[in-house]
Design an enzyme around this catalytic site. Structure first.
Site, mmCIF file in Angstrom:
data_model
loop_
_atom_site.group_PDB
_atom_site.id
_atom_site.type_symbol
_atom_site.label_atom_id
_atom_site.label_comp_id
_atom_site.label_asym_id
_atom_site.label_seq_id
_atom_site.Cartn_x
_atom_site.Cartn_y
_atom_site.Cartn_z
ATOM 1 N N ASP A 1 0.676 -1.099 -0.136
ATOM 2 C CA ASP A 1 -0.188 -0.076 -0.066
ATOM 3 C C ASP A 1 0.827 1.186 0.024
ATOM 4 O OD1 ASP A 1 -2.516 -0.940 -0.010
ATOM 5 O OD2 ASP A 1 -2.470 -1.573 1.957
ATOM 6 N N GLU B 1 -5.073 16.287 5.675
ATOM 7 C CA GLU B 1 -4.981 17.383 4.625
ATOM 8 C C GLU B 1 -5.219 18.847 4.934
ATOM 9 O OE1 GLU B 1 -6.329 14.552 3.838
ATOM 10 O OE2 GLU B 1 -5.460 13.535 2.091
ATOM 11 N N PHE C 1 -17.311 17.451 2.807
ATOM 12 C CA PHE C 1 -16.783 16.615 1.828
ATOM 13 C C PHE C 1 -17.599 15.778 1.496
ATOM 14 C CE2 PHE C 1 -14.732 13.496 -0.455
ATOM 15 C CZ PHE C 1 -14.053 14.099 -1.503
ATOM 16 N N THR C 2 -18.243 15.352 0.137
ATOM 17 C CA THR C 2 -18.960 14.250 -0.032
ATOM 18 C C THR C 2 -18.475 13.805 -1.211
ATOM 19 O OG1 THR C 2 -20.514 15.267 -1.388
ATOM 20 C CG2 THR C 2 -21.218 15.287 0.816
ATOM 21 N N THR D 1 -20.014 15.891 -4.301
ATOM 22 C CA THR D 1 -19.556 17.433 -4.634
ATOM 23 C C THR D 1 -18.103 17.347 -4.694
ATOM 24 O OG1 THR D 1 -19.322 17.928 -2.410
ATOM 25 C CG2 THR D 1 -21.403 18.168 -3.511
ATOM 26 N N ARG D 2 -17.282 16.266 -4.275
ATOM 27 C CA ARG D 2 -15.891 16.549 -4.224
ATOM 28 C C ARG D 2 -15.341 17.559 -3.655
ATOM 29 N NH1 ARG D 2 -14.300 14.417 -9.326
ATOM 30 N NH2 ARG D 2 -12.255 13.972 -8.694
ATOM 31 N N SER D 3 -15.928 18.531 -2.911
ATOM 32 C CA SER D 3 -15.370 19.467 -2.458
ATOM 33 C C SER D 3 -16.246 19.998 -0.900
ATOM 34 C CB SER D 3 -15.652 20.942 -3.119
ATOM 35 O OG SER D 3 -17.311 21.035 -3.345
ATOM 36 N N LYS E 1 -13.260 24.578 -1.299
ATOM 37 C CA LYS E 1 -11.917 24.117 -1.953
ATOM 38 C C LYS E 1 -12.278 22.523 -2.343
ATOM 39 C CE LYS E 1 -9.463 22.114 1.908
ATOM 40 N NZ LYS E 1 -10.155 22.152 3.075
ATOM 41 N N ASP F 1 -9.740 -6.584 2.418
ATOM 42 C CA ASP F 1 -8.527 -6.947 1.918
ATOM 43 C C ASP F 1 -8.304 -8.507 2.175
ATOM 44 O OD1 ASP F 1 -7.115 -4.862 1.397
ATOM 45 O OD2 ASP F 1 -6.428 -4.484 3.181
#
Lengths: 676, 572
Positions: free
Chosen positions: A303, A344, A372-373, A376-378, A391, A518
């Protein structure tokens, strides 16, 4: 749990000495055909010693007794080698087991009340309760709650870890301590069936099965033993033809010297020591075979996060669009990240701090945080004074901007491309549907990791990085870290497919994983290492469990596997090569009386036939304890390519194996010659 | 340079130069590629049609071995009865008698197994009919059996994973039609023009200068002598084998016979590399075999050219080397070369008396037969070498830290078990056989047998021991040469060597083919940097060390009591 790495601890030596005698039981010895024949030879010599007291023709009883003693020592040395390896493995396992001795457990009853029980009374499926300060009584899976846990008793790592229900970090280990909060845990194994218990049983020998290579080697050694039985038995009529009498002592000495006692005596010790070395690396193996297979691994799936890069991405740069003051941009970035709990987001605030814009203020009251969802990826913030800061990924922000009819600045677009092609992740920031600039996030590659990959490449192991990143970013990091291949935008089934594809080509694949998703891949892989923090399903599926949860551990495991095979191979070579010198010691000694011309074969110039034979058997016996440290530590593995490695080992153990006994036997003969 | 040395260097170089294209040609023949001898196809198809064989049917290794053993058993039974009854059958102008059962038992086995031990003498022991239709026939088919078995082995490594190993009858028939028969015609013609008889008439006679009447045996010998060498059989038409002036009339015929016995064994190694598309591996194997041959040849030359100290003591000068038991037309150099090649490959024909060689020469000859894979016999040389190779692969695989593999297939317990058994077999047969003989000789020398054991050895002592050891070693190696001082035509030797011959032939064929079949059926693993390559100098050195150490460890005491004791006593 780190224990002393001394090879011979007095307490262990004592147990091993006792075991050496207990193992003389023929029913145990018969498992090792080479040493079993030596034991038979020893018994015959005991009889010959008694016989020679009142009969002539078989040499002096004293001499026979000495031979008997040396042969007995040979068997004992071999037993000792096995016993000390077992004792060390057991001590290592015991120290782990101590952490889980009787602890009180708060068993959760059906009516919701708790009742105190002893940990040994817990059965699989029981649910117990733990709160701050409690020691977790046994292995289990958290079904409710989150807690910080001190796992130093197992891993030696003092920093506490977080374990919570539902996710991939839901496993707790018996013996570890809850530091804060409370959890409900379901017991996952019956008492005595935990991985550690299985491992201890493996080391103790009760359920130790020979690995495939060990079986093959045992067959080869047994056939060498048979060849030497033929050589020695036929020598009797040959000698009769040549009018020479050979005493039983001489014949048995020749036989014991010729059969591969060195490797025969050390073989099982080498195998146990391999598992023990794995345990010392804090890896619990479910079978000896898994360790051996690790040495054959062709492909290693790793990974990215945690293995190749340190944790998560970090913000490394702010790039405001042309005309915007850097401070305005940074402040907007900080504002948007105040509520962002992701690593981040935190790193953005940290970076701002280093650029002189510490976030002194909290977000204005009544601000609305946009989470963040995946859709919307923001993420972002709406402040009461009407600022809408967002952002997020480049295309989602561009969508927002362009939908509102605003132009998307060209310089931002270029910056985004530049960052992506450098392996970074661009985060575009917009305020009130106008793009402000880009935050650059970068992966930090672990120092020294590319050297490790280089080492693996030299071993012939292909490394594959598995990451959720896009292919461009993945390729950049793969190149920088020096891995051979990567799987980008990886979903769990991608891992599985990759493993299957490699296996179809005949390759052996190892991987490490922790999550339930996994588990199928861990089961499919030839060597699957589950992290101890991982889910029960993952741990069941793999064939090793790493107590340290250290993804780079796979590299060590591969080396341990290789070392195991190398040690067997080199000691076999050494053992067989030794025979050349032993022949030159014993054969002239047998026939010199009737064929004086064969004195020319006595190239070592040994004192007398008796001293020559005695020196050879003594050498044969003491070489075993001399090599015990090597057997336990393992022959060093050097990734210099197979041919070069063969050359090196052939030189040291092959040529060395021919030369060493010439010197050793001569020296012993000089000493023995003083008495005989 | 010495002309005699030049002679053998030229012989060896010519052999290699001829063997290389022959090997490439063979690889094409057995791969079914186009070759110029394809005009023989109708003949082969006719044979298949006549025998009701579908030559396209693919066999696995077990079916191959079943076919091989069945047909060999048929030949064994057929030949045994013909040998017993040869006096009653036609083509017997000299009126030679039928064989005793024990001699027939030994003879037929030794020809079926490509050994040709020959406890009889060609002039008086067999008829032209048996020479032709039993012995020469077997010289062809036993060589073809070995070659076909080797091709089955090749086939297992040509494809990545396969159990379809071609058709045994196809390989077998092609070995004869495309290789043995054409070459034999060629060699026979050369020999016939050099003076080897090719007549069906009985004994000729002349009156010598002394006035004695001398009977000279003859017969259709040239063809027999050709296949005897090409097929690494070694059984002579005449009792004195290729030392006989009619069997090997000149230095030229000597060269032709030396070349023809070595070319197919070398060609098979080359064919292996081309067939499985790993030429480098073949060259490495060839290198190990060649170095092994020179390590046996050079000391043999030196011990023969050095002369005999016992003769030197008598004041006789030996400028040409030790001449006892040698033909003047060949000299010690060509005789030493012959004795080396005839023992490392399993021919066993002789052009000098091995019994008369210097003690160390005997040691090198024995070692050559014990190793039996420095080129080795037709087809079986490669198979024998493969056993050593598997042991080397296993030990060195461990030494580099990987489960051992050969050409992409894992070598595991089952393969090691077979290889270990075959490794065990030779010392068992040789040492146990010699031990029984030594026991009988020592303890029952006066037994009331037709031939009393005490009369076996014409030279008891160390040399007598070597004679017995040599006979058993030669039988196990299916070599067929002898230290002729041994009285071997009696029940004990006929029967004991008969069994050694059988076991020493078929188990070392079945073993390697079985390993190859098992490996070929396994998953193919591509090479990586961690894989131990088998076509390197290092691995070749390892194989060489395995060959040397295994044999030295198995036979050192026996060799010490025979040739070494004799040598040290003689040169003390």
């Amino acid at each position: 749990m780190k224990t002393s790495n001394k090879l011979f601890e007095p307490a262990l030596v004592q147990t091993a000495l006792k075991q050496s005698f207990i193992k003389l039981d023929p029913r145990v010895m018969v498992r090792n055909p080479v040493m079993f024949t030596v034991e038979i030879g020893t018994a015959v010599m005991a009889y010959v010693t008694v016989y020679s007291m009142n009969h002539s023709g078989q040499g002096s009883p004293v001499y026979n007794f000495i031979i008997f003693l040396v042969l007995l020592l040979t068997v004992l040395f071999a037993n000792f080698a096995e016993a000390i390896a077992e004792a060390r493995g057991k001590a290592q396992a015991d120290s782990l087991r101590k952490t889980r001795e009787e602890t009180p457990a708060k068993l959760l009853l059906a009516n919701g009340k708790t009742e105190m029980r002893s940990s040994s009374q817990l059965r699989k499926g029981d649910v117990f309760f733990c709160e701050a300060g409690d020691t977790i009584p046994t292995d289990g899976e958290i079904i409710e709650g989150i807690a910080t846990i001190d796992e130093s008793a197992i891993t030696g790592e003092s920093a506490p870890v977080i374990r919570e229900s539902g996710g991939d970090k839901s496993s707790v280990t018996g013996g570890t301590k809850v530091l804060s909060d409370e959890i409900k845990v379901r017991v996952s194994t019956e008492p005595g069936e935990s991985f550690l218990d299985k491992m201890i049983a493996l080391v103790e020998g009760a359920s130790r099965q020979k690995t495939p290579n060990e079986i093959a080697l045992t067959i080869l050694l047994a056939s060498f033993t048979l060849v030497f039985i033929i050589v020695c038995v036929t020598l009797k009529p040959f000698a009769d033809y040549a009018n020479t009498t050979i005493t039983i002592a001489a014949l048995i000495s020749l036989f014991v010297c010729l059969i591969p006692t060195t490797i025969g005596g050390l073989l099982s010790a080498i195998g146990i020591a391999g598992m023990d070395r794995a345990l010392r690396a804090n890896v619990i193996t479910k079978s000896g075979k898994a360790v051996e297979t690790a040495g054959d691994i062709d492909v290693l799936l790793l990974d990215k996060t945690g293995t190749i890069t340190i944790g998560n991405r970090k913000a490394t740069n702010f790039h405001p669009t042309a005309g915007l003051s850097p401070n305005t941009f940074v402040d907007a970035c900080v504002l948007s990240s105040l509520a962002d709990e992701t690593p981040e987001g935190k790193s953005i605030i940290e970076l701002a701090g280093t650029q002189g814009r510490p976030h002194t203020n909290k977000a204005p009251e009544d601000s609305v945080f946009i989470k963040f969802t995946a859709e919307t990826r923001s993420s972002g913030i709406d402040t009461p004074d009407g600022r809408r800061i967002r952002k997020g990924a480049f295309d989602s922000i561009r969508n927002i901007v362009q939908k509102a009819g605003n132009p998307f600045p060209l310089d931002i677009e270029e910056e985004v491309k530049a960052i992506a092609s450098n392996g970074g992740t661009p985060l575009v920031v917009a305020e009130n549907e106008k793009a402000l600039g880009v935050i650059e996030l970068q992966d930090i590659i672990k120092p020294g990791i590319s050297e490790r990959f280089e080492r693996l490449r030299k071993m012939g192991v292909k490394t594959v990085m598995v990451t959720g990143d896009n292919p461009l970013t993945a390729k950049y990091i793969a190149d920088k870290a020096g891995v051979d291949d990567f799987i980008a935008e990886a979903k769990p089934e991608d891992k599985m497919n990759y493993i299957k594809e490699e296996q179809v080509q005949g390759k052996l694949v190892a991987m490490m994983g922790d999550g339930t998703n996994d588990a199928p891949a861990l089961a499919q892989a030839d060597v699957g290492v589950a992290m101890n923090s991982g889910t029960q399903a993952a741990k069941e599926a793999g064939n090793m469990v790493d107590l340290d949860n250290d993804p780079t551990k796979l590299i060590e495991i591969v080396e341990i596997g290789k070392q195991l095979l190398i040690t067997r191979g080199t000691l076999t070579t050494f053992s067989i090569a030794n025979d050349v010198a032993k022949y030159f010691a014993i054969v002239p000694a047998l026939f010199i009386a009737s064929i004086p011309a064969l004195q020319s074969l006595n190239i070592m110039g040994l004192h007398s036939p008796e001293s020559a034979i005695l020196s050879a058997v003594i050498f044969n016996a003491i070489i075993i304890p001399i090599l015990i440290p090597l057997a336990l530590r393992g022959v060093a593995y050097k990734p210099i390519g197979a041919s070069a490695l063969l050359r090196r080992n052939l030189f040291i153990y092959g040529l060395g194996g021919v030369v060493a006994p010439f010197i050793g036997i001569k020296l012993i003969d000089l000493a023995v010659g003083l008495f005989v | 340079m010495n002309t005699e040395l030049l002679g053998i260097i030229a012989t060896y170089l010519l052999t290699v130069i001829l063997a290389i294209p022959l090997g490439i040609y063979l690889s094409k023949v057995f791969a079914g590629e186009k070759v110029w001898t394809d005009f023989l196809k109708p003949l082969e198809n006719g044979i298949f049609k006549l025998s009701g064989i579908n030559s396209k049917e693919q066999m696995n290794w077990k079916q191959h071995m079943k076919a091989l053993l069945t047909i060999n058993l048929v030949w064994l039974v057929y030949g045994f009865f013909v040998l017993l009854q040869q006096d009653k059958l036609p083509l017997n102008p000299d009126g030679n008698p039928g064989m005793t059962p024990d001699l027939a038992f030994n003879t037929i086995i030794s020809f079926v197994v490509n050994c040709n031990l020959q406890h009889y003498s060609g002039e008086s022991g067999v008829s032209y009919l048996t020479q032709h239709f039993v012995l020469m026939f077997l010289q062809f088919v036993s060589a073809a059996t070995g070659i076909a078995a080797a091709v089955v082995f090749f086939k297992a490594f040509r494809d990545k994973t396969t159990t379809a190993l071609g058709n045994f009858w196809d390989f077998f028939v092609k070995s004869i039609t495309r290789l043995l028969l054409p070459l034999s015609v060629l060699v026979a013609v050369v020999l016939a023009f050099n003076g080897t008889p090719t007549s069906y008439e009985g004994k000729d006679q002349f009156i010598s200068l002394q006035g004695d009447t001398v009977h000279v045996s003859r017969g259709p010998a040239a063809g027999f002598i050709a296949i005897k060498h090409l097929g690494t059989n070694g059984g002579g038409w005449f009792g004195a084998n290729s030392a006989h002036p009619l069997e090997n009339p000149s230095y030229l015929s000597n060269m032709v016979e030396m070349i023809s016995q070595v070319i197919i064994p070398i060609a098979m190694v080359i064919a292996f590399g081309y067939f499985i598309r790993r030429k480098k591996l073949a060259w490495m194997i060839f290198g190990v075999m060649t170095i092994g041959m020179f390590l046996l040849l050079l000391p043999t030359l030196s011990s023969e050219l050095g002369g005999n100290p016992a003769i030197a003591k008598m004041g006789v000068s030996q400028t040409t080397g030790a001449m006892e038991g040698k033909e003047v037309r060949f000299g010690p150099t060509a005789s030493a070369y012959w004795s080396t090649v005839t023992t490392i490959i399993s021919t066993g024909s002789v052009n000098s008396m091995h019994d008369s060689g210097m003690p160390l020469t005997g040691l090198w000859q024995l070692l050559g037969m014990m190793i039996n894979s420095f080129y080795g016999g037709c087809g079986v040389g490669v198979l024998n070498y493969f056993i050593y190779l598997i042991i080397a692969v296993f030990i060195s695989g461990l030494m580099v830290g990987r489960t051992p593999e050969f050409l992409g297939h894992k070598v595991e317990a089952r393969e090691v078990k077979i290889a270990a058994l075959i490794t065990l077999l030779s010392p068992f047969l040789i040492l146990a056989g010699t031990a029984i003989a030594a026991y009988v000789f020592t303890n029952h020398s006066g037994a009331a047998w037709a031939v009393q054991p005490k009369t076996w050895l014409n030279n008891p002592g160390f040399h007598g021991f070597s004679e017995m050891l040599y006979e058993m070693t030669s039988s196990n190696a299916n070599n067929g040469s002898g230290f002729e001082g041994l009285g071997d035509n009696n029940v004990f030797w006929n029967v004991s060597t008969g069994f050694v011959l059988l076991l020493g032939r078929f188990l070392p064929i079945i073993g390697p083919v079985a390993i190859a079949g098992l490996l070929g059926a396994k998953k193919f693993i591509p090479e990586s940097a961690g894989t131990l390559k088998t076509d390197t100098m290092t691995f070749s050195l390892m194989t060489f060390a395995v060959i040397l150490v295994l044999n030295a460890l198995s036979y050192f005491p026996a060799l010490a009591l025979g040739p070494l004791a004799e040598y040290f006593t003689l040169f003390k």
